[in-house]
Design an enzyme around this catalytic site. Structure first.
Site, PDB file in Angstrom:
ATOM      1  N   GLY A 242      23.768 -87.122 -36.223  1.00  0.00           N
ATOM      2  CA  GLY A 242      22.669 -88.010 -36.565  1.00  0.00           C
ATOM      3  C   GLY A 242      23.024 -89.411 -37.011  1.00  0.00           C
ATOM      4  O   GLY A 242      22.139 -90.230 -37.236  1.00  0.00           O
TER       5      GLY A 242
ATOM      6  N   GLU B  60      28.869 -82.740 -36.527  1.00  0.00           N
ATOM      7  CA  GLU B  60      28.394 -82.611 -35.144  1.00  0.00           C
ATOM      8  C   GLU B  60      27.874 -83.930 -34.590  1.00  0.00           C
ATOM      9  O   GLU B  60      26.721 -84.032 -34.181  1.00  0.00           O
ATOM     10  CB  GLU B  60      27.262 -81.569 -35.075  1.00  0.00           C
ATOM     11  CG  GLU B  60      27.624 -80.201 -35.581  1.00  0.00           C
ATOM     12  CD  GLU B  60      26.405 -79.271 -35.672  1.00  0.00           C
ATOM     13  OE1 GLU B  60      25.288 -79.679 -35.311  1.00  0.00           O
ATOM     14  OE2 GLU B  60      26.595 -78.136 -36.122  1.00  0.00           O
ATOM     15  N   PRO B  61      28.698 -84.960 -34.559  1.00  0.00           N
ATOM     16  CA  PRO B  61      28.215 -86.250 -34.078  1.00  0.00           C
ATOM     17  C   PRO B  61      28.085 -86.267 -32.553  1.00  0.00           C
ATOM     18  O   PRO B  61      28.936 -85.715 -31.852  1.00  0.00           O
ATOM     19  CB  PRO B  61      29.326 -87.208 -34.512  1.00  0.00           C
ATOM     20  CG  PRO B  61      30.564 -86.364 -34.421  1.00  0.00           C
ATOM     21  CD  PRO B  61      30.137 -84.989 -34.867  1.00  0.00           C
TER      22      PRO B  61
ATOM     23  N   ARG C  65      25.742 -89.174 -30.647  1.00  0.00           N
ATOM     24  CA  ARG C  65      25.556 -90.609 -30.424  1.00  0.00           C
ATOM     25  C   ARG C  65      26.682 -91.468 -30.997  1.00  0.00           C
ATOM     26  O   ARG C  65      27.197 -92.365 -30.317  1.00  0.00           O
ATOM     27  CB  ARG C  65      24.224 -91.026 -31.064  1.00  0.00           C
ATOM     28  CG  ARG C  65      23.814 -92.454 -30.769  1.00  0.00           C
ATOM     29  CD  ARG C  65      22.634 -92.883 -31.662  1.00  0.00           C
ATOM     30  NE  ARG C  65      21.553 -91.925 -31.654  1.00  0.00           N
ATOM     31  CZ  ARG C  65      20.575 -91.895 -30.751  1.00  0.00           C
ATOM     32  NH1 ARG C  65      20.520 -92.807 -29.809  1.00  0.00           N
ATOM     33  NH2 ARG C  65      19.642 -90.965 -30.800  1.00  0.00           N
TER      34      ARG C  65
ATOM     35  N   ARG D  79      15.928 -94.082 -21.841  1.00  0.00           N
ATOM     36  CA  ARG D  79      15.659 -94.307 -23.267  1.00  0.00           C
ATOM     37  C   ARG D  79      14.573 -95.358 -23.549  1.00  0.00           C
ATOM     38  O   ARG D  79      13.700 -95.109 -24.378  1.00  0.00           O
ATOM     39  CB  ARG D  79      16.949 -94.657 -24.027  1.00  0.00           C
ATOM     40  CG  ARG D  79      17.990 -93.539 -24.008  1.00  0.00           C
ATOM     41  CD  ARG D  79      19.186 -93.804 -24.907  1.00  0.00           C
ATOM     42  NE  ARG D  79      18.793 -93.811 -26.301  1.00  0.00           N
ATOM     43  CZ  ARG D  79      18.660 -94.881 -27.055  1.00  0.00           C
ATOM     44  NH1 ARG D  79      18.932 -96.079 -26.567  1.00  0.00           N
ATOM     45  NH2 ARG D  79      18.262 -94.798 -28.300  1.00  0.00           N
TER      46      ARG D  79
ATOM     47  N   TYR E 286      11.714 -93.630 -25.490  1.00  0.00           N
ATOM     48  CA  TYR E 286      11.718 -93.840 -26.943  1.00  0.00           C
ATOM     49  C   TYR E 286      11.423 -95.283 -27.325  1.00  0.00           C
ATOM     50  O   TYR E 286      11.654 -95.654 -28.481  1.00  0.00           O
ATOM     51  CB  TYR E 286      13.105 -93.518 -27.529  1.00  0.00           C
ATOM     52  CG  TYR E 286      13.723 -92.205 -27.180  1.00  0.00           C
ATOM     53  CD1 TYR E 286      13.156 -91.004 -27.606  1.00  0.00           C
ATOM     54  CD2 TYR E 286      14.904 -92.145 -26.441  1.00  0.00           C
ATOM     55  CE1 TYR E 286      13.754 -89.795 -27.309  1.00  0.00           C
ATOM     56  CE2 TYR E 286      15.518 -90.937 -26.139  1.00  0.00           C
ATOM     57  CZ  TYR E 286      14.934 -89.767 -26.577  1.00  0.00           C
ATOM     58  OH  TYR E 286      15.541 -88.575 -26.290  1.00  0.00           O
TER      59      TYR E 286
ATOM     60  N   CYS F 248       8.226 -97.042  -9.276  1.00  0.00           N
ATOM     61  CA  CYS F 248       6.780 -97.238  -9.259  1.00  0.00           C
ATOM     62  C   CYS F 248       6.131 -96.667 -10.514  1.00  0.00           C
ATOM     63  O   CYS F 248       5.357 -95.710 -10.459  1.00  0.00           O
ATOM     64  CB  CYS F 248       6.186 -96.588  -8.020  1.00  0.00           C
ATOM     65  SG  CYS F 248       7.059 -97.075  -6.543  1.00  0.00           S
ATOM     66  N   GLU F 249       6.495 -97.202 -11.660  1.00  0.00           N
ATOM     67  CA  GLU F 249       5.921 -96.816 -12.954  1.00  0.00           C
ATOM     68  C   GLU F 249       5.987 -98.065 -13.813  1.00  0.00           C
ATOM     69  O   GLU F 249       7.021 -98.733 -13.850  1.00  0.00           O
ATOM     70  CB  GLU F 249       6.782 -95.753 -13.654  1.00  0.00           C
ATOM     71  CG  GLU F 249       6.935 -94.435 -12.949  1.00  0.00           C
ATOM     72  CD  GLU F 249       5.741 -93.505 -13.127  1.00  0.00           C
ATOM     73  OE1 GLU F 249       4.909 -93.759 -14.028  1.00  0.00           O
ATOM     74  OE2 GLU F 249       5.653 -92.549 -12.351  1.00  0.00           O
TER      75      GLU F 249
ATOM     76  N   TYR G 233      23.018 -90.368 -24.449  1.00  0.00           N
ATOM     77  CA  TYR G 233      21.674 -90.061 -23.951  1.00  0.00           C
ATOM     78  C   TYR G 233      21.285 -90.995 -22.808  1.00  0.00           C
ATOM     79  O   TYR G 233      20.137 -91.413 -22.687  1.00  0.00           O
ATOM     80  CB  TYR G 233      20.653 -90.086 -25.111  1.00  0.00           C
ATOM     81  CG  TYR G 233      21.070 -89.176 -26.240  1.00  0.00           C
ATOM     82  CD1 TYR G 233      21.049 -87.795 -26.063  1.00  0.00           C
ATOM     83  CD2 TYR G 233      21.541 -89.670 -27.452  1.00  0.00           C
ATOM     84  CE1 TYR G 233      21.474 -86.935 -27.073  1.00  0.00           C
ATOM     85  CE2 TYR G 233      21.974 -88.817 -28.473  1.00  0.00           C
ATOM     86  CZ  TYR G 233      21.938 -87.457 -28.277  1.00  0.00           C
ATOM     87  OH  TYR G 233      22.360 -86.613 -29.268  1.00  0.00           O
TER      88      TYR G 233
HETATM   89  C1  LIG Z   1      21.546 -83.532 -31.015  1.00  0.00           C
HETATM   90  C2  LIG Z   1      22.242 -82.778 -32.075  1.00  0.00           C
HETATM   91  C3  LIG Z   1      23.366 -83.318 -32.674  1.00  0.00           C
HETATM   92  C4  LIG Z   1      23.883 -84.703 -32.371  1.00  0.00           C
HETATM   93  O1  LIG Z   1      22.987 -85.680 -32.802  1.00  0.00           O
HETATM   94  P1  LIG Z   1      23.375 -87.243 -32.737  1.00  0.00           P
HETATM   95  O2  LIG Z   1      22.205 -87.926 -33.313  1.00  0.00           O
HETATM   96  O3  LIG Z   1      23.587 -87.571 -31.312  1.00  0.00           O
HETATM   97  O4  LIG Z   1      24.611 -87.407 -33.543  1.00  0.00           O
HETATM   98  C5  LIG Z   1      24.029 -82.551 -33.616  1.00  0.00           C
HETATM   99  N1  LIG Z   1      23.585 -81.322 -33.954  1.00  0.00           N
HETATM  100  C6  LIG Z   1      22.483 -80.776 -33.409  1.00  0.00           C
HETATM  101  C7  LIG Z   1      22.049 -79.424 -33.829  1.00  0.00           C
HETATM  102  C8  LIG Z   1      21.773 -81.488 -32.444  1.00  0.00           C
HETATM  103  O5  LIG Z   1      20.679 -80.958 -31.909  1.00  0.00           O
END
Ligand SMILES: *Cc1c(COP(=O)(O)O)cnc(C)c1O
Length: 434
Positions: free
Chosen positions: A238, A288-289, A291, A327, A331, A358-359, A387
């Site tokens: 995140g 768990e990175p 992005r 994206r 978003y 065509c959007e 992404y």
């Molecule tokens: C998508 C996701 C991530 C990675 O999120 P980022 O914002 O890309 O760092 C980590 N853990 C879980 C469970 C996710 O669904």
């Protein structure tokens, strides 16, 4: 910080002139900087001082085999959201032994494949999933290691996170119910309780929501360590990146020029803030990175097809579309648009940078000031490494774009552009129409 910069008037990725890449492989093409990914990885994994920390790169951000292999070589494990992503890790020649499987909808087949592959742990998002994992593990005669994804109900200041009522919660198990879910887990004969997990959202540029999450999770984690001897806590991904000053943010001077309070979240601040809290738990830590490992390491190269001057409005029509990079359409996200060949003698142009699809949502930038460019010239959409390619589609029967990996002065195409024959390969005309 990243490795995209102008050398003379030409935009380079590390030591490679991007215009050369565009000419060689055509456009639209994603280009990634291996050194930027390595910096991102090293800074984050080094930020958890004194802790037993393991980065599990979230494959969904960019699942190219070369990217997976590169991060695996650096020591990363992986977090996958499907068996397909797990199989990519295996196909890339990386190990899944330290990797984790997340996601709300794991099928029986996926669970079986993950057990057979010998993953480290399942991140469980519901009680029925727990029952299913136990069932599948029982059939295979093995024990499945799990952590429960706990929803701490923390506002990550990205998308609204509050869920109301009693309907099934897509994002893990609410904190209040987590202890009971762990009790239920402890009764299953084919489940081993191994950890606790939380992931609160994406593109978070402030450390506070992470702190709040840990504060909420810490008492439960301590209790689980006592009761179930859990060995790890996963604090999810995140961490946000800089999209607005993407190019400038590659320079250390840019970071130094930002007032401290408004500096985007760096891995150093993230690590320095969270590690003392984590150290108290005495658990192994998983990160768990997604992005933050790859976003600023990638650009999407595109060619200008037309400069269309409308009434009070200019359109730069480029050969990349929302099918290649969704994206902005999905978003409303911002990507900096820069020329591959800079020319300071030219005038600035204010234009919408749009694709050929065509959007009307097929628009990368609205009323954006860019250097005046014409047909045949190239642009780069910055910070497109996460992404981006993974969300590409064939809409309008356009091929999935190519990908190129750069390291120093070396570069290689790591995904070939699809051919028309590949696009239609699985289709057929039924006999009753012949
Ligand atoms: C998508 C996701 C991530 C990675 O999120 P980022 O914002 O890309 O760092 C980590 N853990 C879980 C469970 C996710 O669904």
């Amino acid at each position: 910080m990243h490795h995209f910069r102008y050398v003379g008037q030409n935009l380079h990725c590390e030591s490679v002139d991007l215009a050369e890449v565009a000419r060689l492989y055509g456009t639209p093409t994603y280009v990634y900087s291996a050194s930027t990914m390595a910096d991102n990885y090293t800074r984050l994994s080094g930020s958890m001082k004194g802790l037993d920390a393991q980065v599990c790169y979230a494959v969904k951000a960019n699942s190219n085999l070369a990217v997976i292999r590169h991060l695996g070589n650096l020591g990363s494990a992986f977090e996958f959201a499907s068996a397909g992503e797990m199989r990519r890790v295996i196909a890339a020649g990386a190990s899944v032994r330290r990797s984790v499987f997340a996601g709300v909808g794991k099928t029986e087949l996926e669970i079986r494949q993950a057990l057979e592959a010998g993953i480290y742990s399942f991140h469980v998002e519901s009680e029925p999933e727990l029952a299913r994992i136990n069932h599948v593990a029982g059939k295979l005669g093995v024990k499945a290691a799990i952590a429960i994804r706990v929803n701490p109900d923390v506002d990550a200041h990205t998308h609204a996170k509050i869920t109301t009522g009693t309907s099934a919660n897509k994002f893990g198990i609410p904190l209040r119910q987590a202890a009971a879910a762990y009790e239920a887990a402890s009764k299953y004969p084919h489940i081993t309780i191994r950890g606790i997990q939380s992931h609160i959202g994406s593109q978070i540029t402030d450390v506070k929501p992470f702190v709040e999450t840990l504060e909420k999770l810490a008492p439960l984690a301590a209790e689980l360590k006592e009761r179930h001897r859990i060995e790890y806590i996963s604090i999810g991904g995140g961490i946000g990146i800089v999209y607005r000053d993407a190019l400038a943010s590659g320079a250390a001077s840019w970071w130094d020029a930002q007032p401290e309070a408004s500096r985007p979240l760096t891995p150093e601040v993230y690590g320095a803030t969270l590690s003392p809290m984590l150290a108290k738990l005495g658990l192994k830590v998983l990160l768990e990175p997604g992005r933050s490992m790859v976003a600023n390491a990638g650009v999407l190269l595109t060619r200008v097809e037309y400069l269309k001057r409308g009434q009070g409005k200019n359109f730069l029509i480029v050969d990349a579309g929302m099918n290649d990079l969704v994206r902005p359409a999905m978003y409303d996200s911002y990507h900096e648009v820069v020329p591959l060949q800079r020319d300071t003698t030219r005038r600035a142009l204010v234009a919408d940078v749009v694709g050929p699809i065509c959007e009307s949502t097929d628009c990368f930038a609205k009323d954006r000031q860019v250097q005046e460019v014409g047909e045949g010239e190239y642009l780069a959409l910055m910070s497109a490494g996460a992404y981006g390619h993974v969300m590409a589609s064939r809409y309008n029967t356009r091929p999935i774009p190519a990908e190129v990996l750069v390291k120093g002065s070396a570069f290689e195409q790591v995904t070939a552009r699809e051919t028309f024959e590949q696009i239609i390969a699985n289709e057929k005309i039924p006999a009753f129409l012949k």
